[in-house]
Structure formats: C-alpha cells, structure tokens
Design a protein around this motif. Structure first.
Motif, mmCIF file in Angstrom:
data_model
loop_
_atom_site.group_PDB
_atom_site.id
_atom_site.type_symbol
_atom_site.label_atom_id
_atom_site.label_comp_id
_atom_site.label_asym_id
_atom_site.label_seq_id
_atom_site.Cartn_x
_atom_site.Cartn_y
_atom_site.Cartn_z
ATOM 1 N N GLN A 11 -9.179 20.117 83.489
ATOM 2 C CA GLN A 11 -9.420 18.710 83.804
ATOM 3 C C GLN A 11 -9.228 17.825 82.575
ATOM 4 O OE1 GLN A 11 -13.393 19.284 85.293
ATOM 5 N NE2 GLN A 11 -12.757 19.054 87.440
ATOM 6 N N ARG A 14 -5.502 17.458 81.600
ATOM 7 C CA ARG A 14 -4.805 16.471 82.431
ATOM 8 C C ARG A 14 -5.211 15.047 82.046
ATOM 9 N NH1 ARG A 14 -5.991 20.244 86.521
ATOM 10 N NH2 ARG A 14 -7.760 18.980 87.191
ATOM 11 N N PHE A 15 -6.493 14.851 81.809
ATOM 12 C CA PHE A 15 -7.011 13.528 81.452
ATOM 13 C C PHE A 15 -6.344 13.001 80.186
ATOM 14 C CE2 PHE A 15 -10.104 11.088 78.911
ATOM 15 C CZ PHE A 15 -10.388 10.045 79.786
ATOM 16 N N GLN A 18 -2.799 10.878 79.534
ATOM 17 C CA GLN A 18 -2.619 9.424 79.611
ATOM 18 C C GLN A 18 -2.847 8.727 78.270
ATOM 19 O OE1 GLN A 18 -5.793 7.436 82.030
ATOM 20 N NE2 GLN A 18 -6.732 9.469 82.047
ATOM 21 N N ASN A 84 -5.266 3.719 76.563
ATOM 22 C CA ASN A 84 -4.318 4.669 77.145
ATOM 23 C C ASN A 84 -2.934 4.029 77.240
ATOM 24 O OD1 ASN A 84 -4.386 2.995 79.387
ATOM 25 N ND2 ASN A 84 -5.615 4.388 80.631
ATOM 26 N N THR A 91 -11.213 4.287 81.794
ATOM 27 C CA THR A 91 -10.519 5.063 82.816
ATOM 28 C C THR A 91 -11.569 5.804 83.631
ATOM 29 O OG1 THR A 91 -10.211 6.851 81.194
ATOM 30 C CG2 THR A 91 -8.401 5.299 81.479
ATOM 31 N N SER A 92 -11.203 6.927 84.254
ATOM 32 C CA SER A 92 -12.171 7.703 85.039
ATOM 33 C C SER A 92 -11.862 9.185 84.909
ATOM 34 C CB SER A 92 -12.144 7.283 86.511
ATOM 35 O OG SER A 92 -10.878 7.551 87.090
ATOM 36 N N LEU A 93 -12.906 9.991 85.091
ATOM 37 C CA LEU A 93 -12.791 11.442 85.055
ATOM 38 C C LEU A 93 -13.938 12.018 85.868
ATOM 39 C CD1 LEU A 93 -11.497 14.054 83.959
ATOM 40 C CD2 LEU A 93 -12.916 13.801 81.913
#
Length: 312
Positions: A11, A14-15, A18, A84, A91-93
């Motif tokens: 996770q 991938r984050f 950006q 980013n 952003t979000s996670l």
C-alpha cells in the motif's frame, strides 16, 4: 503519533508513486502520541514522516499544512509538507486523509537544558510573529466549549476528589476571556516531544495539528507548563526565567497579558489534564497506542491553584 491504521508495504509503495521521492526503502510505525497514525518512511531521495489523520477531516487539514508551508518558507525550523505530482499536500491512504512531510533531524528531550529552553522560548515568539502574516483561520477545537463538554463526559467516571477539582476549576475559568487578549496563530501543543534538537541546537518544531488562532499567551502557558515543571509538579525556576525571557526577546507582552497570566496557566494545565483523563477513562483501540497519565497535569494544575507564578 500512535498507530491506529495499519499500512502494508504494498500500500505504501503504491501511495509513494504520486510523489517525486524515489522508491521505498523502509518504513516503521511511530508509537508515541495519541491522535494520528504516523510512520517514518525512507526512500531513495530522502527521509519522511507519513501521517494518516484519524480525527481531522479533509476540510480541516489545509489550514495546518498551509501554516507549515508558510512558516518553513520563512526560515522557521518546521517540517515542509511534500507536494505530490498534482501539486497537492493533502491526499488519502486507507480511507484516511494523509500527508507526507520531510523528516527533520534531531530528537525530543526529556530533561531540557537552559539553552534548549532559551531556544524554544525564542522559537515560540518567532512563530507568533511570523503567524501574523498567515491568512488562514481556525478556531481552537479544544477551547472553553471543549473543556466544558469534556469535563461533563469524565465527571461520571472520575473519583470524588477529581470531580470536585474539575467542577471548581470550571467555575474559576468562567472568569477568563482569552478572546480579550492578543490573538494570532498558536502551536497549542509545543511539548518536549514536539521539538527536535541536535545537541543544544533546535532543529525542528513538529506536530502542528492542534495549531489554531487563539490567545498568544495561552500558547506560552502550554509550553511553559511542559518545559518548566518537574514530574512531581514543582516549578523549575531557572527554566521558567530563561524561556519567558527568550520569548519576550521576540514578542513583548502587554499589561493585560501579564495580569491574566496566572489564570491562563491554569487554563492550559486544565486542558491537558482533561484530555489525558478522558483518554485514560475512554481508551482507543490501535496497534500501538500511547496514553499519557493525567496525574502529571493534575499536579501542575493544583500547583497553579495554590501558588502564584513568578512575575513575568
């Protein structure tokens, strides 16, 4: 800075795509603090802190991240949020608002030296001066209304002595009007674990997520209460004198602030006594959760109630 939301290697990898920070090398959860999930993150291009916000929502966060940018760009020793590839700092996670900020060198201190107290007093005064040009505004989410609501929540579970203290202090605080004192941007949580040092040199002020617009004197009281008192609730007069003098070298106090100082010190101690007592009585679930003992701030509050502070 506890771990409430777990993030896997996949996770996080991938984050990070950006951001222009290079491939992920390593990461680990930070087990201190009580509000947000935090990870140290190392990538090919630097060292970072990833924060997942557990209570603050997307609408709240631009104030804090914008303030951090405002201060860092003007030479204040604070962490700069990373933008980013879309130009966003927020952003979000894992269904949480998230931000990546540059990790600053240094460590917090348990037993501050006089020079470290001087550094913090001067930095706090500088923050209050630089904050005057910040356009954002955020009310103090833990102001008088919060103190009253939290007191009502803990009273049914508090022991008799604590309940009596809380009720009496609520009555005393009704006489304090913080809005009548000089206002501006405040950190509101400048504890020893939110300041980083390399030896005697201040390298960073972190965790601006309680920052807000409120009485500047209240911020000084919050800071003094943590830095200048021993674990038994006794005052360290040398630290006190050094820190307050350094603060006043950057921003002088008004006569109204000097007069309000004793009750403002009590308000600051009461706020942290209540928040710690609430977390003690209503613990939150998490992988690593750090709950601080409310007794330390009860001792500081009781000291302020019994003894007048040294003159400013």
């Amino acid at each position: 800075m506890s771990v409430f939301t777990k993030v896997s290697h996949a996770q996080l990898k991938r984050f990070l795509t950006q951001y222009p920070v290079g491939p992920l090398i390593n990461f680990q959860g930070i087990g201190e603090g009580v509000e947000n999930t935090n990870y140290f993150v190392d990538t090919a291009d630097g060292r970072w802190v990833l924060t997942l916000f557990e209570r603050l929502n997307y609408d709240d966060l631009p104030y804090f991240l914008g303030l951090m940018e405002h201060l860092a760009s003007r030479g204040f020793p604070g962490a700069m949020p990373m933008r980013n590839q879309a130009g966003d700092t927020l952003t979000s996670l894992n269904d949480r608002p998230a931000a990546l900020v540059r990790r600053l060198a240094g460590q917090g201190v348990l037993f501050p030296t006089l020079h470290q107290c001087e550094e913090i007093g001067r930095a706090l005064g500088e923050l209050h001066v630089l904050g005057q040009s910040y356009a954002g505004h955020c009310d103090n989410s833990r102001g008088p209304d919060w103190r009253h609501e939290t007191a009502m929540a803990v009273l049914p579970k508090a022991d008799e002595d604590a309940a009596e203290l809380i009720r009496d202090e609520l009555n005393a605080q009704a006489a304090l009007d913080l809005a009548a004192l000089p206002q501006g941007v405040i950190h509101a949580d400048l504890f020893r674990d939110n300041a980083l040092f390399v030896d005697e040199r201040l390298t960073g002020v972190i965790d601006f997520y309680y920052a807000c617009n409120d009485a500047l004197l209240y911020d000084l009281a919050v800071t003094v209460n943590d830095w200048c008192f021993e674990t038994d609730g006794s005052l360290n007069g040398a630290r006190w004198a050094t820190m307050t003098a350094a603060y006043r070298s950057r921003r002088e106090l008004t006569s109204e602030e000097v007069a309000a100082w004793p009750l403002v010190l009590r308000a600051a101690a009461f706020r942290f006594y209540l928040s710690r007592l609430y977390d003690w009585l209503f613990p939150r679930e998490g992988d690593v959760v750090h709950v601080k003992d409310p007794a330390a701030y009860r001792r500081i509050l009781e000291r302020h109630r019994k003894l007048a502070p040294p003159a400013l």
